[in-house]
Design a protein around this motif. Structure first.
Motif, PDB file in Angstrom:
ATOM      1  N   TYR A  56       0.781  60.890  50.117  1.00 18.24           N
ATOM      2  CA  TYR A  56       1.105  60.082  51.292  1.00 18.24           C
ATOM      3  C   TYR A  56       1.592  60.955  52.436  1.00 18.24           C
ATOM      4  CZ  TYR A  56       1.006  56.344  47.830  1.00 18.24           C
ATOM      5  OH  TYR A  56       0.630  55.488  46.832  1.00 18.24           O
ATOM      6  N   ASP A  57       1.353  60.505  53.673  1.00 19.62           N
ATOM      7  CA  ASP A  57       1.835  61.221  54.857  1.00 19.62           C
ATOM      8  C   ASP A  57       3.336  61.063  55.044  1.00 19.62           C
ATOM      9  OD1 ASP A  57      -0.736  62.072  55.511  1.00 19.62           O
ATOM     10  OD2 ASP A  57      -1.131  60.267  56.668  1.00 19.62           O
ATOM     11  N   ARG A  58       3.857  59.898  54.722  1.00 24.71           N
ATOM     12  CA  ARG A  58       5.282  59.592  54.886  1.00 24.71           C
ATOM     13  C   ARG A  58       5.798  59.023  53.580  1.00 24.71           C
ATOM     14  NH1 ARG A  58       6.729  58.340  60.293  1.00 24.71           N
ATOM     15  NH2 ARG A  58       8.788  58.874  59.560  1.00 24.71           N
ATOM     16  N   VAL A  59       7.053  59.345  53.241  1.00 22.88           N
ATOM     17  CA  VAL A  59       7.640  58.888  51.987  1.00 22.88           C
ATOM     18  C   VAL A  59       9.060  58.411  52.243  1.00 22.88           C
ATOM     19  CG1 VAL A  59       8.403  59.597  49.689  1.00 22.88           C
ATOM     20  CG2 VAL A  59       6.248  60.463  50.592  1.00 22.88           C
ATOM     21  N   LEU A  60       9.404  57.282  51.651  1.00 17.52           N
ATOM     22  CA  LEU A  60      10.775  56.775  51.650  1.00 17.52           C
ATOM     23  C   LEU A  60      11.204  56.746  50.195  1.00 17.52           C
ATOM     24  CD1 LEU A  60      13.273  55.428  52.915  1.00 17.52           C
ATOM     25  CD2 LEU A  60      12.061  53.242  52.729  1.00 17.52           C
ATOM     26  N   LEU A  61      12.150  57.598  49.841  1.00 20.59           N
ATOM     27  CA  LEU A  61      12.612  57.709  48.461  1.00 20.59           C
ATOM     28  C   LEU A  61      13.877  56.883  48.294  1.00 20.59           C
ATOM     29  CD1 LEU A  61      12.369  59.166  45.687  1.00 20.59           C
ATOM     30  CD2 LEU A  61      13.851  60.932  46.650  1.00 20.59           C
ATOM     31  N   LEU A  62      13.809  55.905  47.422  1.00 14.94           N
ATOM     32  CA  LEU A  62      14.962  55.054  47.115  1.00 14.94           C
ATOM     33  C   LEU A  62      15.304  55.230  45.645  1.00 14.94           C
ATOM     34  CD1 LEU A  62      13.658  51.762  48.756  1.00 14.94           C
ATOM     35  CD2 LEU A  62      15.126  53.484  49.810  1.00 14.94           C
ATOM     36  N   ASP A  63      16.585  55.176  45.321  1.00 22.27           N
ATOM     37  CA  ASP A  63      16.931  55.213  43.911  1.00 22.27           C
ATOM     38  C   ASP A  63      17.567  53.891  43.497  1.00 22.27           C
ATOM     39  OD1 ASP A  63      19.595  55.302  44.733  1.00 22.27           O
ATOM     40  OD2 ASP A  63      19.871  57.391  44.205  1.00 22.27           O
ATOM     41  N   PRO A  81       7.853  61.580  62.324  1.00 16.97           N
ATOM     42  CA  PRO A  81       7.072  62.170  61.228  1.00 16.97           C
ATOM     43  C   PRO A  81       7.409  63.628  60.934  1.00 16.97           C
ATOM     44  CG  PRO A  81       5.633  60.944  62.684  1.00 16.97           C
ATOM     45  CD  PRO A  81       6.991  60.995  63.347  1.00 16.97           C
ATOM     46  N   SER A  82       7.910  64.340  61.921  1.00 17.50           N
ATOM     47  CA  SER A  82       8.219  65.757  61.727  1.00 17.50           C
ATOM     48  C   SER A  82       9.643  65.986  61.234  1.00 17.50           C
ATOM     49  CB  SER A  82       8.025  66.509  63.035  1.00 17.50           C
ATOM     50  OG  SER A  82       8.896  65.986  64.019  1.00 17.50           O
ATOM     51  N   VAL A 111      11.469  71.560  58.127  1.00 16.14           N
ATOM     52  CA  VAL A 111      11.631  70.671  59.272  1.00 16.14           C
ATOM     53  C   VAL A 111      12.979  70.975  59.927  1.00 16.14           C
ATOM     54  CG1 VAL A 111      10.204  68.816  58.310  1.00 16.14           C
ATOM     55  CG2 VAL A 111      12.661  68.798  57.918  1.00 16.14           C
ATOM     56  N   SER A 112      13.086  70.619  61.199  1.00 14.40           N
ATOM     57  CA  SER A 112      14.346  70.838  61.911  1.00 14.40           C
ATOM     58  C   SER A 112      15.264  69.646  61.727  1.00 14.40           C
ATOM     59  CB  SER A 112      14.079  71.029  63.402  1.00 14.40           C
ATOM     60  OG  SER A 112      13.279  72.154  63.599  1.00 14.40           O
ATOM     61  N   PRO A 113      16.557  69.891  61.492  1.00 12.69           N
ATOM     62  CA  PRO A 113      17.485  68.764  61.404  1.00 12.69           C
ATOM     63  C   PRO A 113      17.676  68.125  62.773  1.00 12.69           C
ATOM     64  CG  PRO A 113      18.668  70.843  61.202  1.00 12.69           C
ATOM     65  CD  PRO A 113      17.191  71.172  61.282  1.00 12.69           C
TER      66      PRO A 113
END
Length: 115
Positions: A56-63, A81-82, A111-113
Motif C-alpha cells: 500500500y502507498d499509505r498505512v495506518l497502523l492501529l493496535d 504522504p511524505s 522522512v522529515s519530522p
C-alpha cells in the motif's frame, strides 16, 4: 464495526493481524535471545508495517489499545504522504525521550519530522 466504517469513510482497506510470533522467529538462529510477549508484539508491528508498505502507498497502523471514534478525522488527509504521523503512548519516558523516539523513526523511514 467502527474500524470498518472508518475505512469505508477514508477509502481504506482493513488488514487484520490477530497473532504474534513471526517477528520473534525472525531473529538470527543460534543466538540465545529471550523476548517477552510485549517485545514480540512491538517487533511484530514493525514487520507488519514493512509488509503493508510493500503493498500500500499509505498505512495506518492501529493496535489493540486504539479506539476509533465515529468522529475520528481522516488521518490520511491530515498527515502528508511524505510524513509519518505518530503518537508516542508511553508516559514513563521524559518528553525529550519521546521526541528522540519519533526522530529515530523518521530517520529509519527516511522522512522529515513535522515541526
Amino acid at each position: 464495526p467502527r474500524i470498518q466504517a472508518y475505512a469505508a469513510r477514508t477509502n481504506a482497506t482493513v488488514v487484520l493481524r490477530t497473532s504474534i510470533g513471526r517477528a520473534c522467529d525472525a531473529f538470527v538462529e543460534g543466538e540465545d535471545l529471550v523476548m517477552d510477549t510485549r517485545t514480540c508484539a512491538m517487533r511484530e508491528k514493525l514487520v507488519n508495517l514493512e509488509e503493508a508498505l510493500r503493498e500500500y502507498d499509505r498505512v495506518l497502523l492501529l493496535d489493540d489499545t486504539t479506539l476509533i471514534r465515529n468522529d475520528t478525522p481522516d488521518l490520511f488527509s491530515a498527515v502528508p504522504p511524505s510524513a509519518i504521523g505518530a503518537v508516542v503512548e508511553s508516559r514513563s519516558r521524559e518528553p525529550q525521550e519521546n521526541v528522540a523516539l519519533i526522530a529515530n523513526m523518521c530517520s529509519f523511514y527516511r522522512v522529515s519530522p513535522n515541526p
